[in-house]
Design an enzyme around this catalytic site. Structure first.
Site, mmCIF file in Angstrom:
data_model
loop_
_atom_site.group_PDB
_atom_site.id
_atom_site.type_symbol
_atom_site.label_atom_id
_atom_site.label_comp_id
_atom_site.label_asym_id
_atom_site.label_seq_id
_atom_site.Cartn_x
_atom_site.Cartn_y
_atom_site.Cartn_z
ATOM 1 N N SER A 16 0.803 -1.239 0.000
ATOM 2 C CA SER A 16 0.000 0.000 0.000
ATOM 3 C C SER A 16 0.823 1.271 0.000
ATOM 4 O O SER A 16 0.411 2.287 0.557
ATOM 5 C CB SER A 16 -0.961 0.047 1.206
ATOM 6 O OG SER A 16 -1.760 -1.089 1.227
ATOM 7 N N CYS A 384 -25.480 -0.831 -13.348
ATOM 8 C CA CYS A 384 -25.559 -2.293 -13.440
ATOM 9 C C CYS A 384 -26.618 -2.825 -12.466
ATOM 10 O O CYS A 384 -27.798 -2.618 -12.711
ATOM 11 C CB CYS A 384 -24.187 -2.921 -13.257
ATOM 12 S SG CYS A 384 -24.083 -4.527 -14.080
ATOM 13 N N HIS A 510 -20.932 -0.101 -17.178
ATOM 14 C CA HIS A 510 -20.198 0.595 -16.111
ATOM 15 C C HIS A 510 -19.472 1.812 -16.684
ATOM 16 O O HIS A 510 -18.302 1.703 -17.079
ATOM 17 C CB HIS A 510 -19.159 -0.338 -15.487
ATOM 18 C CG HIS A 510 -19.749 -1.470 -14.713
ATOM 19 N ND1 HIS A 510 -19.857 -1.465 -13.346
ATOM 20 C CD2 HIS A 510 -20.277 -2.636 -15.129
ATOM 21 C CE1 HIS A 510 -20.423 -2.589 -12.945
ATOM 22 N NE2 HIS A 510 -20.687 -3.324 -14.006
ATOM 23 N N GLU A 512 -18.244 4.276 -15.191
ATOM 24 C CA GLU A 512 -17.134 4.721 -14.340
ATOM 25 C C GLU A 512 -15.786 4.195 -14.842
ATOM 26 O O GLU A 512 -14.740 4.789 -14.569
ATOM 27 C CB GLU A 512 -17.381 4.293 -12.876
ATOM 28 C CG GLU A 512 -17.256 2.800 -12.554
ATOM 29 C CD GLU A 512 -18.508 1.977 -12.847
ATOM 30 O OE1 GLU A 512 -19.367 2.438 -13.626
ATOM 31 O OE2 GLU A 512 -18.619 0.853 -12.308
HETATM 32 N N1 GLN Z 1 -25.525 -9.090 -10.441
HETATM 33 C C1 GLN Z 1 -25.949 -8.401 -11.627
HETATM 34 C C2 GLN Z 1 -25.727 -9.216 -12.882
HETATM 35 O O1 GLN Z 1 -24.914 -10.106 -12.918
HETATM 36 C C3 GLN Z 1 -25.291 -7.052 -11.729
HETATM 37 C C4 GLN Z 1 -23.810 -7.091 -11.927
HETATM 38 C C5 GLN Z 1 -23.131 -5.796 -11.650
HETATM 39 O O2 GLN Z 1 -23.670 -4.919 -10.964
HETATM 40 N N2 GLN Z 1 -21.920 -5.659 -12.127
HETATM 41 O O3 GLN Z 1 -26.336 -8.975 -13.873
#
Ligand code: GLN
Length: 539
Positions: A16, A384, A510, A512
Site C-alpha cells: 500500500s 448495473c 459501467h 465509471e
Molecule cells: N448481479 C448483476 C448481474 O450479474 C449485476 C452485476 C453488476 O452490478 N456488475 O447482472
C-alpha cells in the site's frame, strides 16, 4: 536491441505504498513528453484473474475493453493516461501457471521436467515482452505486485533479473518504492527499513537504479545522501514521494523531484521536450477551487471498503472538477436502509447513486433508495445492479407487479423483469464467463441519454449475467420508463431513463470504467450538474 525500453517498479517495507500511482505518474510525465507508454501489473496470487475475488479481498475488479477482469491499478493507469489497457496489462501468477501447465498437458515440453526456472520465468518474460513487441510503445512500465521478500514474488524478480541481463545496459530500469517512516517520539525520519529493503532486493540479483521514498515529511539532503551511500544509488536518484492531498498531485510532485529526467537519462533517451501538463494543471486547478458543493449518497453493500467502488469515486472527482464542484460522497450501506428510515439516511442527498453488485444481500435497501429518489425528484443514477434495482422498483410500485424481481435474487418470481441472459444459461464455470468488456450501444435521439452523450453511437464496458427482460418493455414505456440505449445486435437494454423526472438514469454498463482526468465521463458530469441544480432548488 529492442526499440522498446522497460521499467520495473518494485516495492518494499510494506504494501500500500502506492506503486500503482507512482507508476502511473511516471507514465504520465513520459507521455506528456510525447513518448508512448503503457503500464502492466503482475500480481503474485494464484487466482487466474481477480474476477472471482470478493471486493473485500482486493477492491474493485476493473474491466478493460477486451473484457479482461483486472486489478484496480489498471483503472489508475487508464485514468492517468487516457489510453485503454487490455488483458496483456494484468498478469497473475495463476495465469502464468495456467498457461505453463496447459502447455505441459499439450505435450509442449515432452521429455522435460517442467520447473519454476526456466519454464515459469520464461513465461513471465514472454508476458513482459508482449506489450513491447506490439511495436506500439516506446516504454513499458511493469509494476510487480507485493513486497520484496515475499516468497510468491520471487519468480517475478528472477524473471526481471534475467530479462535485464539479456537486454543489456540502458534498456531497462528498476525503480524501488520504499517507506521512510517518521518516528514521532524521536522526531526523526528513519532510513533503516529502506536500506534493508534494498538489501533484500539485491539478494535477488536486482539492484535498483532509482529509489522512490514514501514519506510524511520532506527528505533533507543529508538523509538523501545517507540513503544514496548505503543503498548504492546516485543522490539524485533518491526521489521523495511525500504524502499528497490527492493522487492527481503525484505527477507534478514527481516532476518536481525530476523522476522523469532521471529515468530518461538512465535509459539514454534524449528527450528534450518539457512535459506538456497544461490540461492536467487545469483539472487540478478546478479540483482545488470548487465554486459549489454537493453530497451524493452512494448506496451499496461494500461501503466499508471504498476501494470496492474505486472507479466510481474517481469518476466523481473528474466530474466534480469539470463542474468546479466539490463532490462529497456519503457511503450508505444498503443493508441499513429500510422504508421507514429512508428520510433519515437520504434527506441530505443532492443525488443518489445505487452501486453495482451481486447477490441478494442489501437488495431491498437499494430498491427502497431508488423509490425515494424517484418519488422525490432527486437526481438518480443506477449502475448495473443499480439499474436493475430501478427496473424492479418501477415494476413493483408503478406497474403494480408486486412480486417483480431479478431471477438472480428470486428464481421463482412471478415477474422476472430482470432475467438471466440467454447466452449465460448454459454457463457453468464462474471465472471470466460473464458478459464482459466493451459493447456498442445506440441511443434514442432526443432522449436524456442522447443529450448527455451528444451522439447516438457509444461503446461502454460490461460485467453482468442478468439483463432487462424485453417482454415487459411495452409496459414500462407506456408508464414512462424508457429504454433509450439499446445494443444494436442483441437488442439488450443498456440504458433506462424516466420521462418525467429531472435526472433518472440507469445503465447496464459501467461508465465509471471509462472516466479519466482528461475525459470525464459525460453521465457523471451531467449527474453532478443535476445534483448542483437540485441542491440550489432546495435553498
Ligand atoms: N448481479 C448483476 C448481474 O450479474 C449485476 C452485476 C453488476 O452490478 N456488475 O447482472
Amino acid at each position: 536491441m529492442s526499440a522498446t525500453k522497460y521499467i520495473f517498479v518494485t516495492g518494499g517495507v510494506t504494501s500500500s505504498l502506492g506503486k500503482g500511482i507512482v507508476a502511473a505518474s511516471l507514465a504520465k510525465l513520459l507521455q506528456a513528453r510525447g513518448l508512448s507508454v503503457t503500464i502492466q501489473k503482475f500480481d503474485p496470487y494464484l487466482n487466474v484473474d481477480p474476477g472471482t475475488l470478493n471486493p473485500y479481498e482486493h477492491g474493485e475488479c476493473y474491466v478493460t475493453d477486451d473484457g479482461a477482469e483486472t486489478d484496480l491499478d489498471l483503472g489508475h493507469y487508464e485514468r492517468f493516461l487516457s489510453t485503454p489497457t487490455s488483458q496483456a496489462n494484468n498478469v497473475t501468477t495463476g495465469r502464468i501457471y495456467h498457461t505453463v501447465i496447459s502447455k505441459e498437458r499439450e505435450g509442449a515440453f515432452l521429455g522435460k521436467t517442467v520447473q519454476i526456472v526456466p519454464h515459469i520465468t520464461d513465461e513471465i518474460k514472454r508476458n513482459i515482452q508482449l506489450l513491447g513487441e506490439s511495436g506500439k510503445y516506446d516504454i513499458v512500465i511493469t509494476e510487480i505486485g507485493g513486497c520484496v521478500g515475499d516468497i510468491e514474488s520471487l519468480p517475478f524478480l528472477e524473471a526481471v533479473r534475467q530479462f535485464r541481463w539479456e537486454m543489456g545496459p540502458n534498456e531497462t530500469l528498476v525503480i524501488h518504492l520504499t517507506l521512510v517512516p517518521y518516528l514521532n517520539a524521536a522526531k526523526e525520519l528513519k532510513t533503516k527499513p529502506t536500506q534493508h529493503s534494498v538489501k533484500l532486493l539485491s539478494e535477488t540479483g536486482i539492484h535498483p537504479d532509482i529509489l522512490v521514498c514514501r514519506t510524511e515529511h520532506p527528505l533533507p539532503t543529508d538523509l538523501r545522501k545517507k540513503v544514496a551511500l548505503f543503498c548504492n544509488v546516485n543522490i539524485n536518484s533518491v526521489i521523495e514521494a511525500i504524502d499528497a492531498d490527492t493522487i492527481y498531485d503525484v505527477p507534478l510532485l514527481m516532476k518536481k523531484e525530476k523522476l522523469d529526467e532521471r529515468v530518461l537519462a538512465k535509459l539514454k533517451l534524449s528527450n528534450k521536450v518539457e512535459p506538456d501538463l497544461d490540461s492536467w494543471k487545469i483539472f487540478l486547478g478546478k479540483l482545488k477551487n470548487p465554486t459549489s458543493e454537493v453530497t451524493i449518497a452512494l448506496v451499496g453493500k461494500y461501503v466499508e471498503l471504498p476501494d470496492a467502488y474505486k472507479s466510481i469515486t474517481e469518476a466523481f472527482i473528474h466530474a466534480g472538477a469539470m463542474n468546479e464542484c466539490k463532490v462529497n460522497i456519503r457511503w450508505i450501506s444498503s443493508e441499513t436502509l429500510l422504508k421507514d428510515n429512508l428520510e433519515y439516511h437520504l434527506r441530505f442527498a443532492d443525488g443518489i447513486l445505487v452501486a453495482p453488485g451481486f447477490g441478494e444481500r442489501g437488495l431491498e435497501g437499494k430498491i427502497a433508495a431508488v423509490q425515494y429518489a424517484r418519488e422525490n425528484n432527486i437526481p438518480f443514477f443506477g449502475i448495473c445492479l443499480g439499474m436493475q434495482c430501478a427496473v424492479i422498483e418501477f415494476a413493483r410500485n408503478v406497474l403494480g407487479l408486486k412480486d417483480a424481481s431479478s431471477t438472480e435474487m428470486n428464481k421463482d418470481t412471478a415477474h422476472p423483469v430482470i432475467n438471466m441472459m440467454e447466452s449465460q444459461k448454459n454457463v457453468t464455470m464462474k471465472g471470466g464467463t460473464m458478459r464482459l468488456g466493451a459493447y456498442p450501444c445506440e441511443l434514442t435521439k432526443g432522449s436524456k441519454a442522447y443529450n448527455i452523450y451528444g451522439k447516438s453511437k457509444i461503446m461502454e464496458r460490461h460485467r453482468h449475467r442478468y439483463e432487462f427482460n424485453n417482454k415487459y418493455l411495452k409496459q414500462y414505456e407506456k408508464e414512462g420508463m424508457l429504454a433509450t440505449g439499446i445494443n444494436p445486435e442483441t437488442k439488450l437494454v443498456e440504458i433506462v431513463e424516466l420521462k418525467d423526472h429531472p435526472f433518472f438514469i440507469g445503465s447496464q454498463f459501467h461508465p465509471e470504467l471509462k472516466s479519466t482526468v482528461e475525459n470525464p465521463h459525460p453521465i457523471f458530469v451531467k449527474f453532478v450538474k443535476a445534483a448542483i441544480d437540485f441542491s440550489k432548488s432546495k435553498k
